[in-house]
Every structure is written in structure tokens, then in C-alpha cells.
Design an enzyme around this catalytic site. Sequence first.
Site, mmCIF file in Angstrom:
data_model
loop_
_atom_site.group_PDB
_atom_site.id
_atom_site.type_symbol
_atom_site.label_atom_id
_atom_site.label_comp_id
_atom_site.label_asym_id
_atom_site.label_seq_id
_atom_site.Cartn_x
_atom_site.Cartn_y
_atom_site.Cartn_z
ATOM 1 C CB CYS A 80 -21.173 -34.996 27.023
ATOM 2 S SG CYS A 80 -22.525 -35.062 28.200
ATOM 3 C CG HIS A 168 -23.609 -36.776 23.337
ATOM 4 N ND1 HIS A 168 -22.681 -37.769 23.514
ATOM 5 C CD2 HIS A 168 -23.965 -36.375 24.573
ATOM 6 C CE1 HIS A 168 -22.473 -37.967 24.805
ATOM 7 N NE2 HIS A 168 -23.253 -37.131 25.466
ATOM 8 C CD GLU A 170 -21.372 -38.357 20.233
ATOM 9 O OE1 GLU A 170 -21.276 -37.120 20.083
ATOM 10 O OE2 GLU A 170 -21.604 -38.885 21.335
HETATM 11 N N1 GLN Z 1 -23.367 -37.514 33.149
HETATM 12 C C1 GLN Z 1 -22.067 -37.803 32.648
HETATM 13 C C2 GLN Z 1 -20.990 -37.350 33.613
HETATM 14 O O1 GLN Z 1 -21.256 -36.601 34.485
HETATM 15 C C3 GLN Z 1 -21.838 -37.161 31.300
HETATM 16 C C4 GLN Z 1 -22.835 -37.700 30.326
HETATM 17 C C5 GLN Z 1 -22.383 -37.776 28.922
HETATM 18 O O2 GLN Z 1 -21.194 -37.706 28.591
HETATM 19 N N2 GLN Z 1 -23.323 -37.988 28.060
HETATM 20 O O3 GLN Z 1 -19.875 -37.728 33.474
#
Ligand code: GLN
Length: 190
Positions: A80, A168, A170
Site C-alpha cells: 500500500c 494489506h 498482514e
Molecule cells: N492512503 C495512503 C497513502 O496514500 C495509503 C494507505 C495505506 O497504506 N493503507 O499514503
Amino acid sequence: MKVGVLALQGSVAEHLKLITSVNKKIEAVPVRTVDELASVDGLIIPGGESTTLRKLIDEFDLFTPIKVRVEAGMPVWGTCAGLILLANKIEGERPYFSLLDVDVVRNAYGRQINSFVAEGDFADMYINMVFIRAPKITRVGGNVEVLGVHDGVPVAVRQGHILATAFHPEVVSRDNRVHKYFLSMIESKE
Ligand code: GLN
């Protein structure tokens, strides 16, 4: 084998737990310093908030050490926000590590309330994917392998020793198969 999780912000404990659940002999450690980074064979850059993470990585003087180690072949997995930091291009922002040949758009699935769980393929497995204000991968370079797709959009990619997932793994604490996959990437390097 020793695996690090960048522990400045974001989901750290969950990753550490899942790594040791694959194999108790594998050491899983939080990484906050250059020395800790030097001691690991692979690194997870967790999800969180990429704007905060990039500031903290700069503040902890970890930008160059991480970049140099990944360029030298250390396996890395960005989830992410971690994917955002690895990408060559981030829409509307300057890129950070520029280590992975993909373009991303942050928060492309909408606000927090639009976070969702889906099922999909990852490599040769069928897994649950948790998307939390996830980025969208809008372009994938020629040497980047797509490992997972959701709704026609790549959500898991690999470029040699660099792995990135928009979701994610995890969070799904009973399933350590994506962690197992990353550990096998480290193993094959050793
Ligand atoms: N929205 C976050 C970002 O732009 C990422 C979200 C996440 O890692 N769950 O950095």
C-alpha cells in the site's frame, strides 16, 4: 534469515507476527536505524500514510541506505503506502525511491469509507485482499510481472527482487501465504 519491517509508522506488528508464523526460525525485527537495516536480508515497507512515511524516512536518514541496499539486490516488499514509495511515478507528487517501474494514483478507490475486502488471485493462490485507501497502479513497465489483478487493475506486481501489493495481506492474520511468497524471494537470493 533475518527479515526487517520498517517501523516508523503503519502496520508493523502484524507483519512481524506473520513472518514468524511461516517459520519460527526466521527472525523478524523492526527497522528504525541504519545498523538495523544493515542486519536484515529483506525489508517490508508497510502500509500507513505515505506522506508521513516519506518524512520519517528522511528524518531517520534511511532514504539512501534503503535505496542503496535495494539497488544492490536486497529483496523489498512494499504494501500500500510502501508501494507508493517504491513507484517510479506518483500522480501529482514527486516520486520517492523510484525503484519500481509502475505509475500509481494515491487514494484512487476513494475515501476511507470506500475501503473494501475482495478475493482474487495472487501468483498461484486465491486470497483475501484488504484495500485501505489503496493506491491504483495505472501503468506497469515491461519488466514488471503482474501477480494479482482486481477488477482489471494490477494490485500485486513484482520486478525481480522487488514486490509490491496495493492491498494489506498482514490484516488477514490467519493467512501467511503472501509472507511465505516474499520469504521465498529472500531465500532464493541467499
Ligand atoms: N492512503 C495512503 C497513502 O496514500 C495509503 C494507505 C495505506 O497504506 N493503507 O499514503
